[in-house]
Write an enzyme that holds these catalytic residues in place. Structure first.
Site, PDB file in Angstrom:
ATOM      1  N   GLY A  10     -52.169 -18.004  57.010  1.00 13.43           N
ATOM      2  CA  GLY A  10     -51.291 -18.184  57.772  1.00 13.43           C
ATOM      3  C   GLY A  10     -49.812 -18.046  57.661  1.00 13.43           C
ATOM      4  CB  ILE A  12     -46.934 -21.818  53.736  1.00 13.40           C
ATOM      5  CG1 ILE A  12     -45.717 -21.747  54.574  1.00 13.40           C
ATOM      6  CG2 ILE A  12     -46.798 -22.073  52.221  1.00 13.40           C
ATOM      7  CD1 ILE A  12     -45.770 -23.427  54.346  1.00 13.40           C
ATOM      8  CG  LEU A  76     -51.442 -23.962  52.040  1.00 11.53           C
ATOM      9  CD1 LEU A  76     -52.121 -23.192  51.504  1.00 11.53           C
ATOM     10  CD2 LEU A  76     -50.213 -23.274  52.392  1.00 11.53           C
ATOM     11  CE1 TYR A 149     -49.490 -31.957  61.446  1.00 10.02           C
ATOM     12  CE2 TYR A 149     -47.477 -32.884  61.325  1.00 10.02           C
ATOM     13  CZ  TYR A 149     -48.275 -31.874  60.953  1.00 10.02           C
ATOM     14  OH  TYR A 149     -48.363 -30.560  59.470  1.00 10.02           O
TER      15      TYR A 149
END
Ligand code: UDP
Length: 319
Positions: A10, A12, A76, A149
């Site tokens: 991803g 990050i 992550l 979320y």
């Protein structure tokens, strides 16, 4: 150190992987490429200290195998982006809750330290700013997807704290505030890559709501430096930290700055939230991190200004 980075392909994650390799660590990545992209790590393929598995963190066996081989897990892998979450509510909850439960459970088998990437969404629509780690969360009703979320990431934090308190699992939680930089895509809603792409194409720059809402954007290099500072700091064990920049800007100002920087012919258009997202959508008017705790613990200071961050993103898009 040997590290596992879940979600390492991803935005990050890939920057974190690069930084870990640069300091001499060995790095394994697990990513299902749902929102990550293989191109983000393709340039690392020949590095003997790097390997990856394309798979989901929902697969307990794979996660057990991979955590067994490392010293630390940077977690992550999660649903990301307001637009993505609204389009994929079920998958988002499943990845965030079941996925994190699996990672913590398997890491706990070998007592491997877990660095959990959380989010400023945790604070919800809190009016009092800047947000301090111990502040109350202020959330809307359950019919609004965004708060699901926020709640799923809060469950992740509760799980991490529970493993720490009950099982003595070493953990650190970082709440990232609007991380941006090269490789971030606007596909899942993030405002800076969206504005930059719109500006470079001379398409209308789409500001949601009245544009007076504020955010603090942090360059990914600052986030990675903060995380690496925390993982090496014994006093950070069992703690949660805000991580970001405290340079605040309105979204209107952001749009104007992107337009100017790219010498774009774009118009700036305001779009109601209901049209941009869903009926009943709620946004926070301000979001500013209180960085006192991370400053005092590791001497963290964001180094990249918003102007410099925008220049980096524009250069990346032009490339
Ligand atoms: N936003 C916008 N136009 C876009 C995308 C986002 O005006 O094309 C706004 C969004 O409504 C929010 C802010 O920019 O007020 C930051 O949005 P982003 O999704 O990047 O982050 P978050 O909402 O999670 O802070």
């Amino acid at each position: 150190m040997k590290a596992l980075v879940t979600g390492g392909a991803g935005f990050i994650g890939s920057h974190l992987v690069e930084a870990l390799l640069k300091r001499g660590d060995k790095v394994s990545v697990i990513d299902d490429l749902s929102t990550g992209r293989f191109e983000n790590v393709a340039h690392l393929e020949d590095n003997p200290n790097f390997d990856y598995v394309i798979d989901t963190i929902l697969d307990e066996r794979v996660v057990a195998d991979m955590t067994a081989k490392v010293d630390v897990v940077f977690h992550l892998a999660a649903a990301v982006g307001v637009a993505y979450i609204i389009d994929n509510p079920l998958k988002s909850l499943e990845t965030n809750i079941k996925g994190t439960e699996t990672v913590l459970e398997k890491a706990n088998d070998g007592k491997k330290k877990v660095v959990l990437f959380s989010t400023s969404e945790i604070y919800g629509k809190a009016n009092s700013q800047p947000c301090k780690e111990e502040d109350d969360r202020v959330l809307g009703t359950t019919t609004i997807t965004r708060w699901g979320y926020s709640s799923s990431k809060a469950i992740d934090e509760f799980l991490a704290f529970a493993y720490h308190r009950e099982k003595k699992l070493p953990i650190v939680i970082v709440r990232c505030f609007n991380t941006c930089g090269p490789r971030q895509t606007g596909q899942y809603g993030m405002v800076i890559p969206r504005f930059v792409k719109q500006a470079l194409l001379d398409h209308p720059i789409t500001v949601h709501g009245d544009g007076k809402q504020t955010r603090c954007f942090c360059d990914v290099s600052d986030v990675v430096r903060g995380v690496l500072g925390l993982v090496d700091e014994p006093a950070a064990d069992g703690e949660v930290f805000n991580l970001g920049s405290d340079e605040e800007t309105t979204i209107d100002d952001l749009a104007a700055r992107v337009k100017e920087l790219t010498a774009s012919k774009s118009t700036i258009e305001h779009i109601p939230y209901e049209r941009a997202y869903e009926e009943g959508f709620e946004d926070m008017r301000r979001r500013v991190p209180d960085l006192t705790k991370i400053r005092e613990t590791i001497g963290y200071e964001p180094r990249v200004s918003l102007s410099e961050l925008l220049e980096r993103v524009v250069a990346d898009f032009e490339k």
